[in-house]
Write an enzyme that holds these catalytic residues in place. Structure first.
Site, PDB file in Angstrom:
ATOM      1  N   ILE A   1      28.961  44.455  32.156  1.00 23.46           N
ATOM      2  CA  ILE A   1      30.202  43.754  32.491  1.00 23.46           C
ATOM      3  C   ILE A   1      30.202  42.313  31.974  1.00 23.46           C
ATOM      4  O   ILE A   1      31.158  41.869  31.340  1.00 23.46           O
ATOM      5  CB  ILE A   1      30.431  43.750  34.021  1.00 23.46           C
ATOM      6  CG1 ILE A   1      30.331  45.164  34.599  1.00 23.46           C
ATOM      7  CG2 ILE A   1      31.773  43.091  34.368  1.00 23.46           C
ATOM      8  CD1 ILE A   1      31.491  46.083  34.296  1.00 23.46           C
TER       9      ILE A   1
ATOM     10  N   ARG B   1      36.825  29.637  40.014  1.00 25.07           N
ATOM     11  CA  ARG B   1      37.583  30.308  38.954  1.00 25.07           C
ATOM     12  C   ARG B   1      38.715  31.149  39.515  1.00 25.07           C
ATOM     13  O   ARG B   1      39.779  31.308  38.920  1.00 25.07           O
ATOM     14  CB  ARG B   1      36.713  31.281  38.178  1.00 25.07           C
ATOM     15  CG  ARG B   1      35.437  30.848  37.615  1.00 25.07           C
ATOM     16  CD  ARG B   1      34.784  32.058  37.001  1.00 25.07           C
ATOM     17  NE  ARG B   1      35.780  32.853  36.302  1.00 25.07           N
ATOM     18  CZ  ARG B   1      36.303  32.518  35.128  1.00 25.07           C
ATOM     19  NH1 ARG B   1      35.931  31.436  34.545  1.00 25.07           N
ATOM     20  NH2 ARG B   1      37.208  33.252  34.546  1.00 25.07           N
TER      21      ARG B   1
ATOM     22  N   ASP C   1      27.752  42.914  40.731  1.00 26.38           N
ATOM     23  CA  ASP C   1      27.393  41.920  41.742  1.00 26.38           C
ATOM     24  C   ASP C   1      26.177  42.321  42.560  1.00 26.38           C
ATOM     25  O   ASP C   1      25.741  41.568  43.431  1.00 26.38           O
ATOM     26  CB  ASP C   1      28.591  41.658  42.672  1.00 26.38           C
ATOM     27  CG  ASP C   1      29.755  41.008  41.927  1.00 26.38           C
ATOM     28  OD1 ASP C   1      30.863  41.006  42.474  1.00 26.38           O
ATOM     29  OD2 ASP C   1      29.544  40.524  40.803  1.00 26.38           O
TER      30      ASP C   1
ATOM     31  N   CYS D   1      31.623  30.336  33.005  1.00 33.13           N
ATOM     32  CA  CYS D   1      30.689  30.073  34.098  1.00 33.13           C
ATOM     33  C   CYS D   1      29.331  30.589  33.677  1.00 33.13           C
ATOM     34  O   CYS D   1      29.185  31.175  32.597  1.00 33.13           O
ATOM     35  CB  CYS D   1      31.187  30.657  35.410  1.00 33.13           C
ATOM     36  SG  CYS D   1      30.757  32.371  35.679  1.00 33.13           S
TER      37      CYS D   1
ATOM     38  N   LYS E   1      34.643  38.259  50.613  1.00 33.97           N
ATOM     39  CA  LYS E   1      35.136  37.124  49.816  1.00 33.97           C
ATOM     40  C   LYS E   1      36.141  37.604  48.775  1.00 33.97           C
ATOM     41  O   LYS E   1      37.246  37.075  48.649  1.00 33.97           O
ATOM     42  CB  LYS E   1      33.990  36.405  49.106  1.00 33.97           C
ATOM     43  CG  LYS E   1      34.451  35.432  48.021  1.00 33.97           C
ATOM     44  CD  LYS E   1      33.303  34.775  47.304  1.00 33.97           C
ATOM     45  CE  LYS E   1      32.668  35.566  46.246  1.00 33.97           C
ATOM     46  NZ  LYS E   1      33.312  35.548  44.922  1.00 33.97           N
ATOM     47  N   ASN E   2      35.768  38.639  48.019  1.00 33.29           N
ATOM     48  CA  ASN E   2      36.585  39.062  46.888  1.00 33.29           C
ATOM     49  C   ASN E   2      37.843  39.827  47.283  1.00 33.29           C
ATOM     50  O   ASN E   2      38.701  40.074  46.444  1.00 33.29           O
ATOM     51  CB  ASN E   2      35.741  39.856  45.894  1.00 33.29           C
ATOM     52  CG  ASN E   2      34.752  38.952  45.184  1.00 33.29           C
ATOM     53  OD1 ASN E   2      34.866  37.713  45.248  1.00 33.29           O
ATOM     54  ND2 ASN E   2      33.773  39.537  44.534  1.00 33.29           N
TER      55      ASN E   2
ATOM     56  N   ARG F   1      28.883  29.817  48.542  1.00 34.37           N
ATOM     57  CA  ARG F   1      30.182  30.220  48.039  1.00 34.37           C
ATOM     58  C   ARG F   1      30.567  31.617  48.496  1.00 34.37           C
ATOM     59  O   ARG F   1      31.718  31.952  48.646  1.00 34.37           O
ATOM     60  CB  ARG F   1      30.198  30.193  46.495  1.00 34.37           C
ATOM     61  CG  ARG F   1      30.160  28.813  45.869  1.00 34.37           C
ATOM     62  CD  ARG F   1      30.531  28.903  44.400  1.00 34.37           C
ATOM     63  NE  ARG F   1      31.565  29.903  44.222  1.00 34.37           N
ATOM     64  CZ  ARG F   1      31.514  30.852  43.271  1.00 34.37           C
ATOM     65  NH1 ARG F   1      30.499  30.908  42.447  1.00 34.37           N
ATOM     66  NH2 ARG F   1      32.469  31.744  43.168  1.00 34.37           N
TER      67      ARG F   1
ATOM     68  N   ARG G   1      34.131  34.547  30.408  1.00 37.47           N
ATOM     69  CA  ARG G   1      35.158  34.957  31.388  1.00 37.47           C
ATOM     70  C   ARG G   1      36.559  34.448  31.036  1.00 37.47           C
ATOM     71  O   ARG G   1      37.191  33.750  31.820  1.00 37.47           O
ATOM     72  CB  ARG G   1      34.753  34.540  32.787  1.00 37.47           C
ATOM     73  CG  ARG G   1      33.392  35.087  33.183  1.00 37.47           C
ATOM     74  CD  ARG G   1      33.009  34.760  34.582  1.00 37.47           C
ATOM     75  NE  ARG G   1      33.747  35.541  35.565  1.00 37.47           N
ATOM     76  CZ  ARG G   1      33.581  35.431  36.881  1.00 37.47           C
ATOM     77  NH1 ARG G   1      32.707  34.547  37.353  1.00 37.47           N
ATOM     78  NH2 ARG G   1      34.263  36.162  37.727  1.00 37.47           N
TER      79      ARG G   1
END
Ligand code: EPZ
Length: 416
Positions: free
Chosen positions: A326, A92, A304, A116, A22-23, A396, A121
Protein backbone atom coordinates in the site's frame (compact mmCIF):
# COMPACT_ATOMS: atom_id res chain seq x y z
CA UNK A 1 9.13 15.50 25.10
CA UNK A 2 7.38 12.40 26.44
CA UNK A 3 8.92 8.98 26.16
CA UNK A 4 7.68 5.55 27.14
CA UNK A 5 9.92 3.31 29.25
CA UNK A 6 9.32 -0.45 29.25
CA UNK A 7 10.97 -3.26 31.18
CA UNK A 8 10.32 -6.28 29.01
CA UNK A 9 9.50 -9.89 29.78
CA UNK A 10 6.17 -9.64 31.59
CA UNK A 11 3.27 -11.83 30.50
CA UNK A 12 0.19 -9.75 29.73
CA UNK A 13 -3.08 -11.14 31.09
CA UNK A 14 -6.60 -9.94 31.76
CA UNK A 15 -9.19 -7.88 29.93
CA UNK A 16 -8.80 -4.61 28.02
CA UNK A 17 -11.45 -2.38 26.46
CA UNK A 18 -11.04 -1.00 22.95
CA UNK A 19 -11.61 2.70 22.23
CA UNK A 20 -13.58 4.21 19.38
CA UNK A 21 -11.97 4.12 15.95
CA UNK A 22 -9.76 7.06 14.94
CA UNK A 23 -10.18 6.34 11.24
CA UNK A 24 -13.97 6.12 11.53
CA UNK A 25 -14.32 9.16 13.81
CA UNK A 26 -12.38 11.55 11.55
CA UNK A 27 -14.61 11.37 8.43
CA UNK A 28 -17.75 11.13 10.56
CA UNK A 29 -16.84 14.32 12.46
CA UNK A 30 -16.17 16.14 9.18
CA UNK A 31 -19.54 14.94 7.84
CA UNK A 32 -21.15 17.17 10.48
CA UNK A 33 -20.26 20.07 8.13
CA UNK A 34 -22.90 18.79 5.68
CA UNK A 35 -25.83 20.01 7.80
CA UNK A 36 -26.71 23.37 9.32
CA UNK A 37 -27.63 21.67 12.58
CA UNK A 38 -26.19 20.15 15.75
CA UNK A 39 -24.85 16.57 15.56
CA UNK A 40 -23.69 14.51 18.53
CA UNK A 41 -21.28 11.60 18.73
CA UNK A 42 -20.40 9.06 21.39
CA UNK A 43 -17.45 6.65 21.80
CA UNK A 44 -15.17 9.32 20.30
CA UNK A 45 -11.58 8.38 21.23
CA UNK A 46 -9.46 10.94 23.12
CA UNK A 47 -6.60 11.36 20.67
CA UNK A 48 -4.39 14.11 19.26
CA UNK A 49 -5.96 13.63 15.81
CA UNK A 50 -9.43 14.13 17.27
CA UNK A 51 -8.19 17.32 18.88
CA UNK A 52 -6.77 18.49 15.55
CA UNK A 53 -10.19 17.81 13.98
CA UNK A 54 -11.89 19.80 16.73
CA UNK A 55 -9.51 22.72 16.06
CA UNK A 56 -10.25 22.67 12.33
CA UNK A 57 -14.02 22.43 12.78
CA UNK A 58 -13.83 25.35 15.21
CA UNK A 59 -11.71 27.35 12.76
CA UNK A 60 -14.40 26.77 10.10
CA UNK A 61 -16.97 28.28 12.46
CA UNK A 62 -18.54 25.19 14.04
CA UNK A 63 -19.10 25.13 17.80
CA UNK A 64 -17.60 21.96 19.22
CA UNK A 65 -18.20 20.71 22.76
CA UNK A 66 -16.42 17.70 24.15
CA UNK A 67 -17.09 15.80 27.34
CA UNK A 68 -15.01 12.67 27.76
CA UNK A 69 -15.86 10.41 24.81
CA UNK A 70 -18.87 12.48 23.74
CA UNK A 71 -18.72 15.33 21.21
CA UNK A 72 -21.32 17.79 19.96
CA UNK A 73 -20.79 19.71 16.73
CA UNK A 74 -22.97 22.72 15.94
CA UNK A 75 -22.31 23.44 12.27
CA UNK A 76 -24.93 26.16 11.83
CA UNK A 77 -22.53 29.11 11.86
CA UNK A 78 -19.75 28.22 9.41
CA UNK A 79 -17.70 31.35 8.76
CA UNK A 80 -15.03 30.28 6.29
CA UNK A 81 -14.37 27.66 3.62
CA UNK A 82 -10.63 27.60 4.26
CA UNK A 83 -8.57 24.90 6.03
CA UNK A 84 -5.22 26.59 6.66
CA UNK A 85 -1.74 25.09 6.38
CA UNK A 86 -1.11 25.43 10.14
CA UNK A 87 -3.99 23.09 10.92
CA UNK A 88 -3.74 20.71 7.95
CA UNK A 89 -0.01 20.07 8.46
CA UNK A 90 -0.84 18.61 11.90
CA UNK A 91 -3.10 15.97 10.37
CA UNK A 92 -3.30 14.87 6.71
CA UNK A 93 -6.86 13.64 7.22
CA UNK A 94 -7.92 17.32 7.34
CA UNK A 95 -8.32 16.84 3.60
CA UNK A 96 -11.65 15.21 4.56
CA UNK A 97 -13.06 18.71 5.00
CA UNK A 98 -12.84 19.23 1.23
CA UNK A 99 -15.84 17.13 0.11
CA UNK A 100 -18.31 18.42 2.75
CA UNK A 101 -17.27 22.07 2.26
CA UNK A 102 -17.71 21.98 -1.53
CA UNK A 103 -21.03 20.14 -1.16
CA UNK A 104 -22.42 22.58 1.44
CA UNK A 105 -20.70 25.91 0.72
CA UNK A 106 -20.00 25.35 -2.98
CA UNK A 107 -16.36 26.26 -2.37
CA UNK A 108 -13.40 25.10 -0.35
CA UNK A 109 -9.76 26.13 0.02
CA UNK A 110 -7.72 23.45 1.73
CA UNK A 111 -3.98 23.35 2.27
CA UNK A 112 -2.45 20.44 0.38
CA UNK A 113 -1.33 17.81 2.86
CA UNK A 114 2.35 17.20 2.20
CA UNK A 115 3.94 13.78 2.20
CA UNK A 116 4.47 11.86 5.41
CA UNK A 117 6.98 9.37 6.79
CA UNK A 118 5.27 6.39 5.15
CA UNK A 119 4.90 7.77 1.65
CA UNK A 120 4.18 10.63 -0.75
CA UNK A 121 0.44 10.14 -0.25
CA UNK A 122 -0.87 12.43 -3.03
CA UNK A 123 -4.59 13.36 -3.18
CA UNK A 124 -4.82 13.39 -6.99
CA UNK A 125 -7.61 10.79 -6.94
CA UNK A 126 -9.71 12.90 -4.55
CA UNK A 127 -9.34 15.90 -6.87
CA UNK A 128 -9.96 13.94 -10.07
CA UNK A 129 -13.19 12.56 -8.65
CA UNK A 130 -14.31 15.96 -7.33
CA UNK A 131 -13.72 17.42 -10.79
CA UNK A 132 -15.86 14.61 -12.25
CA UNK A 133 -18.68 15.84 -9.97
CA UNK A 134 -18.36 19.26 -11.62
CA UNK A 135 -16.04 21.11 -9.26
CA UNK A 136 -13.46 23.49 -10.70
CA UNK A 137 -10.12 22.60 -9.11
CA UNK A 138 -7.13 24.93 -8.85
CA UNK A 139 -3.80 24.26 -7.16
CA UNK A 140 -1.90 27.35 -6.11
CA UNK A 141 0.35 28.50 -3.26
CA UNK A 142 0.20 25.07 -1.62
CA UNK A 143 -3.58 25.09 -1.52
CA UNK A 144 -6.31 23.36 -3.48
CA UNK A 145 -9.29 25.53 -4.27
CA UNK A 146 -12.50 23.87 -5.36
CA UNK A 147 -15.58 25.79 -6.52
CA UNK A 148 -18.84 24.57 -7.97
CA UNK A 149 -22.53 25.33 -8.38
CA UNK A 150 -24.48 22.34 -7.11
CA UNK A 151 -22.32 19.25 -7.73
CA UNK A 152 -23.63 16.80 -10.34
CA UNK A 153 -23.69 13.00 -10.01
CA UNK A 154 -21.14 11.08 -12.13
CA UNK A 155 -19.64 7.64 -12.74
CA UNK A 156 -16.23 7.51 -11.08
CA UNK A 157 -13.67 4.70 -11.11
CA UNK A 158 -10.75 5.11 -8.69
CA UNK A 159 -7.42 4.13 -10.29
CA UNK A 160 -6.30 2.81 -6.89
CA UNK A 161 -8.38 1.89 -3.87
CA UNK A 162 -8.26 4.95 -1.60
CA UNK A 163 -9.95 5.05 1.81
CA UNK A 164 -10.16 8.80 2.44
CA UNK A 165 -10.67 9.37 -1.28
CA UNK A 166 -13.81 7.21 -1.17
CA UNK A 167 -14.95 8.97 2.02
CA UNK A 168 -14.36 12.48 0.62
CA UNK A 169 -16.33 11.77 -2.54
CA UNK A 170 -19.11 10.02 -0.64
CA UNK A 171 -19.52 13.22 1.42
CA UNK A 172 -19.48 15.36 -1.74
CA UNK A 173 -21.93 13.18 -3.68
CA UNK A 174 -24.68 12.95 -1.03
CA UNK A 175 -25.85 16.53 -1.82
CA UNK A 176 -25.12 16.40 -5.57
CA UNK A 177 -27.78 16.54 -8.24
CA UNK A 178 -28.44 13.05 -9.62
CA UNK A 179 -26.70 9.74 -9.09
CA UNK A 180 -23.03 9.00 -8.46
CA UNK A 181 -21.50 5.55 -8.89
CA UNK A 182 -18.11 4.94 -7.25
CA UNK A 183 -16.21 1.97 -8.66
CA UNK A 184 -13.08 0.38 -7.19
CA UNK A 185 -14.20 2.04 -3.98
CA UNK A 186 -12.63 1.24 -0.62
CA UNK A 187 -14.49 -1.42 1.40
CA UNK A 188 -13.02 -0.59 4.81
CA UNK A 189 -15.33 -0.76 7.87
CA UNK A 190 -14.65 2.95 8.36
CA UNK A 191 -16.19 3.67 4.93
CA UNK A 192 -19.23 1.60 5.87
CA UNK A 193 -19.51 3.41 9.21
CA UNK A 194 -19.46 6.78 7.42
CA UNK A 195 -22.09 5.61 4.91
CA UNK A 196 -24.29 4.42 7.81
CA UNK A 197 -24.07 7.82 9.52
CA UNK A 198 -24.74 9.70 6.25
CA UNK A 199 -27.76 7.46 5.59
CA UNK A 200 -29.10 8.30 9.03
CA UNK A 201 -28.66 11.98 8.12
CA UNK A 202 -30.97 11.36 5.18
CA UNK A 203 -28.52 10.40 2.42
CA UNK A 204 -29.44 7.73 -0.14
CA UNK A 205 -26.49 5.34 -0.40
CA UNK A 206 -26.26 1.67 -1.39
CA UNK A 207 -23.38 -0.74 -1.80
CA UNK A 208 -21.09 0.55 1.01
CA UNK A 209 -18.71 -2.27 1.94
CA UNK A 210 -18.52 -3.42 -1.67
CA UNK A 211 -16.28 -1.97 -4.37
CA UNK A 212 -19.25 -0.30 -6.09
CA UNK A 213 -21.15 2.34 -4.14
CA UNK A 214 -24.19 4.21 -5.52
CA UNK A 215 -25.24 7.59 -4.13
CA UNK A 216 -28.50 9.24 -5.14
CA UNK A 217 -28.14 12.93 -4.26
CA UNK A 218 -30.65 14.62 -1.92
CA UNK A 219 -31.46 18.30 -1.38
CA UNK A 220 -30.49 18.49 2.28
CA UNK A 221 -29.33 16.41 5.25
CA UNK A 222 -30.34 16.52 8.90
CA UNK A 223 -28.08 16.37 11.96
CA UNK A 224 -27.50 13.00 13.62
CA UNK A 225 -26.67 11.30 16.91
CA UNK A 226 -24.14 8.55 16.23
CA UNK A 227 -21.81 6.15 18.03
CA UNK A 228 -18.28 5.58 16.69
CA UNK A 229 -17.38 1.95 15.90
CA UNK A 230 -14.55 0.21 17.82
CA UNK A 231 -10.98 0.67 16.59
CA UNK A 232 -9.94 -2.45 14.67
CA UNK A 233 -6.26 -1.49 14.55
CA UNK A 234 -6.13 -0.97 18.31
CA UNK A 235 -7.89 -4.35 18.60
CA UNK A 236 -5.24 -5.93 16.37
CA UNK A 237 -2.43 -4.27 18.34
CA UNK A 238 -3.69 -5.83 21.60
CA UNK A 239 -4.07 -9.20 19.88
CA UNK A 240 -0.40 -9.10 18.84
CA UNK A 241 0.63 -8.02 22.37
CA UNK A 242 -1.15 -11.06 23.81
CA UNK A 243 0.37 -13.46 21.26
CA UNK A 244 3.84 -12.01 21.91
CA UNK A 245 3.76 -12.04 25.72
CA UNK A 246 1.59 -15.11 26.29
CA UNK A 247 -1.81 -13.89 27.47
CA UNK A 248 -4.60 -14.83 27.75
CA UNK A 249 -5.88 -11.33 27.02
CA UNK A 250 -9.55 -10.69 26.43
CA UNK A 251 -10.18 -7.67 24.20
CA UNK A 252 -13.67 -6.39 24.96
CA UNK A 253 -15.97 -4.00 23.09
CA UNK A 254 -14.37 -4.82 19.72
CA UNK A 255 -15.93 -5.93 16.43
CA UNK A 256 -14.39 -9.34 15.59
CA UNK A 257 -15.63 -9.28 11.97
CA UNK A 258 -13.40 -6.27 11.29
CA UNK A 259 -10.20 -8.13 12.24
CA UNK A 260 -10.82 -11.44 10.45
CA UNK A 261 -7.57 -11.16 8.45
CA UNK A 262 -5.59 -10.53 11.65
CA UNK A 263 -7.26 -13.49 13.40
CA UNK A 264 -6.33 -15.77 10.47
CA UNK A 265 -2.70 -14.71 10.46
CA UNK A 266 -2.30 -14.96 14.24
CA UNK A 267 -3.77 -18.45 14.17
CA UNK A 268 -1.33 -19.34 11.40
CA UNK A 269 1.46 -18.09 13.69
CA UNK A 270 0.23 -20.49 16.37
CA UNK A 271 -1.90 -18.31 18.65
CA UNK A 272 -5.08 -19.64 20.23
CA UNK A 273 -7.96 -17.28 19.48
CA UNK A 274 -11.46 -17.44 20.91
CA UNK A 275 -13.97 -15.13 19.20
CA UNK A 276 -17.01 -13.88 21.11
CA UNK A 277 -19.79 -11.57 20.04
CA UNK A 278 -18.00 -8.35 20.98
CA UNK A 279 -14.76 -9.80 22.34
CA UNK A 280 -11.67 -11.75 21.31
CA UNK A 281 -9.44 -13.76 23.64
CA UNK A 282 -5.86 -14.40 22.55
CA UNK A 283 -3.33 -16.81 24.08
CA UNK A 284 0.16 -16.95 22.65
CA UNK A 285 1.92 -20.23 21.71
CA UNK A 286 5.15 -21.31 23.46
CA UNK A 287 6.97 -20.00 20.34
CA UNK A 288 5.48 -17.96 17.50
CA UNK A 289 5.80 -19.56 14.05
CA UNK A 290 7.30 -17.60 11.14
CA UNK A 291 4.59 -16.69 8.60
CA UNK A 292 4.28 -14.49 5.54
CA UNK A 293 1.99 -11.48 5.25
CA UNK A 294 1.12 -9.16 2.40
CA UNK A 295 -0.75 -5.95 3.04
CA UNK A 296 -3.89 -5.35 0.97
CA UNK A 297 -6.94 -3.10 0.98
CA UNK A 298 -9.78 -4.41 3.19
CA UNK A 299 -10.77 -7.23 3.61
CA UNK A 300 -7.11 -8.13 3.01
CA UNK A 301 -4.40 -7.82 5.69
CA UNK A 302 -4.28 -4.19 6.90
CA UNK A 303 -1.15 -2.12 6.27
CA UNK A 304 -1.80 -0.47 9.66
CA UNK A 305 -0.96 -3.84 11.29
CA UNK A 306 2.21 -4.51 9.26
CA UNK A 307 4.70 -2.99 11.75
CA UNK A 308 3.11 -4.75 14.72
CA UNK A 309 3.35 -8.11 12.89
CA UNK A 310 6.98 -7.46 12.09
CA UNK A 311 7.73 -7.55 15.83
CA UNK A 312 5.98 -10.91 16.01
CA UNK A 313 8.14 -12.23 13.17
CA UNK A 314 11.26 -10.79 14.80
CA UNK A 315 10.96 -13.31 17.65
CA UNK A 316 9.37 -16.14 15.70
CA UNK A 317 10.72 -19.63 15.19
CA UNK A 318 11.76 -19.45 11.54
CA UNK A 319 11.42 -16.91 8.75
CA UNK A 320 8.56 -14.57 7.86
CA UNK A 321 8.26 -12.51 4.68
CA UNK A 322 6.44 -9.19 4.99
CA UNK A 323 5.30 -7.50 1.77
CA UNK A 324 4.00 -3.93 1.96
CA UNK A 325 1.86 -3.16 -1.12
CA UNK A 326 0.00 0.00 0.00
CA UNK A 327 2.67 2.55 1.00
CA UNK A 328 6.07 2.89 -0.62
CA UNK A 329 8.01 3.81 2.52
CA UNK A 330 6.51 1.88 5.41
CA UNK A 331 9.56 0.01 6.70
CA UNK A 332 11.10 2.88 8.71
CA UNK A 333 10.63 0.87 11.93
CA UNK A 334 13.01 -1.81 10.57
CA UNK A 335 16.17 0.08 11.49
CA UNK A 336 14.93 0.61 15.05
CA UNK A 337 14.02 -3.10 15.40
CA UNK A 338 17.49 -3.97 14.13
CA UNK A 339 18.90 -1.79 16.90
CA UNK A 340 17.05 -4.12 19.27
CA UNK A 341 18.69 -7.15 17.69
CA UNK A 342 16.14 -8.13 15.04
CA UNK A 343 17.40 -9.85 11.87
CA UNK A 344 15.56 -8.16 9.00
CA UNK A 345 16.59 -7.76 5.35
CA UNK A 346 14.69 -5.36 3.14
CA UNK A 347 14.53 -5.54 -0.63
CA UNK A 348 12.10 -3.17 -2.31
CA UNK A 349 8.69 -3.56 -0.68
CA UNK A 350 9.58 -6.89 0.94
CA UNK A 351 11.21 -7.56 4.31
CA UNK A 352 12.57 -10.99 5.17
CA UNK A 353 12.50 -11.46 8.93
CA UNK A 354 14.55 -14.25 10.52
CA UNK A 355 13.31 -14.77 14.08
CA UNK A 356 15.77 -14.39 16.98
CA UNK A 357 15.45 -15.90 20.49
CA UNK A 358 15.11 -12.54 22.20
CA UNK A 359 15.24 -8.83 21.39
CA UNK A 360 17.32 -6.58 23.61
CA UNK A 361 16.06 -3.35 25.14
CA UNK A 362 17.42 -0.06 23.70
CA UNK A 363 16.56 3.62 23.27
CA UNK A 364 14.52 3.82 20.04
CA UNK A 365 12.81 6.55 18.02
CA UNK A 366 9.19 6.47 16.85
CA UNK A 367 8.68 7.85 13.32
CA UNK A 368 4.96 7.41 12.71
CA UNK A 369 1.85 6.18 14.46
CA UNK A 370 2.01 2.43 13.79
CA UNK A 371 5.81 2.32 13.96
CA UNK A 372 5.55 3.69 17.50
CA UNK A 373 3.08 0.92 18.46
CA UNK A 374 5.52 -1.60 16.97
CA UNK A 375 8.38 -0.29 19.16
CA UNK A 376 6.24 -0.43 22.30
CA UNK A 377 5.36 -4.07 21.46
CA UNK A 378 9.05 -4.84 20.92
CA UNK A 379 9.83 -3.31 24.31
CA UNK A 380 7.25 -5.59 25.97
CA UNK A 381 9.23 -8.70 24.96
CA UNK A 382 12.80 -7.34 24.91
CA UNK A 383 15.41 -8.05 27.52
CA UNK A 384 15.91 -5.17 29.99
CA UNK A 385 14.74 -1.64 29.26
CA UNK A 386 13.45 0.01 26.09
CA UNK A 387 12.87 3.76 25.82
CA UNK A 388 10.54 4.81 23.02
CA UNK A 389 11.02 8.47 22.15
CA UNK A 390 8.75 10.85 20.20
CA UNK A 391 5.62 9.17 21.49
CA UNK A 392 3.55 12.10 20.26
CA UNK A 393 3.17 9.87 17.21
CA UNK A 394 1.49 7.24 19.38
CA UNK A 395 -0.88 9.76 20.95
CA UNK A 396 -2.26 10.56 17.56
CA UNK A 397 -3.97 7.18 17.32
CA UNK A 398 -3.87 5.29 20.64
CA UNK A 399 -5.74 6.37 23.76
CA UNK A 400 -3.58 5.88 26.90
CA UNK A 401 -1.88 2.81 25.43
CA UNK A 402 0.73 2.54 28.19
CA UNK A 403 -1.97 2.68 30.88
CA UNK A 404 -3.92 -0.09 29.16
CA UNK A 405 -0.77 -2.25 28.90
CA UNK A 406 0.13 -1.52 32.54
CA UNK A 407 -3.36 -2.69 33.59
CA UNK A 408 -2.61 -5.99 31.82
CA UNK A 409 0.60 -6.42 33.85
CA UNK A 410 3.25 -4.72 31.74
CA UNK A 411 6.09 -2.77 33.40
CA UNK A 412 5.56 0.38 31.36
CA UNK A 413 5.49 4.09 32.22
CA UNK A 414 5.38 7.42 30.43
CA UNK A 415 8.15 9.89 31.35
CA UNK A 416 8.21 13.63 30.56
C1 EPZ B 1 -6.23 5.66 5.23
O1 EPZ B 1 -5.29 6.59 4.68
C2 EPZ B 1 -5.92 5.58 6.72
N1 EPZ B 1 -6.06 6.89 7.31
C3 EPZ B 1 -4.49 5.06 6.91
O2 EPZ B 1 -4.26 4.88 8.30
C4 EPZ B 1 -4.37 3.71 6.24
O3 EPZ B 1 -3.05 3.27 6.31
C5 EPZ B 1 -4.78 3.82 4.75
O4 EPZ B 1 -6.09 4.38 4.63
C6 EPZ B 1 -4.78 2.47 4.06
O5 EPZ B 1 -5.59 1.56 4.71
C7 EPZ B 1 -7.31 7.34 7.63
O6 EPZ B 1 -8.32 6.70 7.42
C8 EPZ B 1 -7.39 8.69 8.26
P1 EPZ B 1 -5.30 5.61 0.86
P2 EPZ B 1 -5.48 7.18 3.20
O7 EPZ B 1 -5.79 6.83 0.16
O8 EPZ B 1 -6.91 7.26 2.88
C9 EPZ B 1 -2.39 6.14 -2.92
C10 EPZ B 1 -3.14 5.06 10.36
O9 EPZ B 1 -2.08 4.55 10.75
N2 EPZ B 1 -3.22 7.31 -3.28
O10 EPZ B 1 -6.21 4.46 0.94
O11 EPZ B 1 -4.64 8.40 3.12
C11 EPZ B 1 -1.64 6.35 -1.59
O12 EPZ B 1 -0.46 7.07 -1.78
C12 EPZ B 1 -3.22 5.63 8.93
O13 EPZ B 1 -4.14 5.16 11.05
C13 EPZ B 1 -2.90 8.03 -4.43
O14 EPZ B 1 -1.96 7.71 -5.14
O15 EPZ B 1 -4.81 6.03 2.32
C14 EPZ B 1 -1.42 4.92 -1.13
O16 EPZ B 1 -0.29 4.41 -1.74
C15 EPZ B 1 -1.92 5.63 8.23
N3 EPZ B 1 -3.67 9.11 -4.74
C16 EPZ B 1 -2.69 4.22 -1.60
O17 EPZ B 1 -3.24 5.03 -2.64
C17 EPZ B 1 -4.75 9.50 -3.97
O18 EPZ B 1 -5.41 10.49 -4.29
C18 EPZ B 1 -3.75 4.00 -0.53
O19 EPZ B 1 -3.91 5.19 0.19
C19 EPZ B 1 -5.06 8.75 -2.82
C20 EPZ B 1 -4.28 7.66 -2.49
Amino acid sequence: MDKIVIKGGRRLQGAVAVSGSKNAALPILFSSLLTDGVSSYTNVPELRDIDSTRQLLTHLGARVETEGHAMRVDARGLCTHEAPYDLVRKMRASVLALGPLVARLKRARVSLPGGCAIGARPINLHLKALAALGAEIRLEHGYVTATAGRLRGAEITFDTVTVTGTENILMAAVLAEGTTVLRNAAREPEVVALADVLSRMGADISGAGTSEITVRGVAALRPVAAEIIPDRIETGTFMVAAALTGGPVEIVGCEPRHVAAVVDKLREAGADIRVGERSITVTGPPRIAGIDIQTQPYPGFPTDMQAQFMVLMSVADGVGVVAETIFENRFIHVSELRRMGADIRVSGNTATVRGVRRLSGAPVMATDLRASACLVLAGLVAENTTEVQRVYHLDRGYEALEKKFAALGADIVRRR
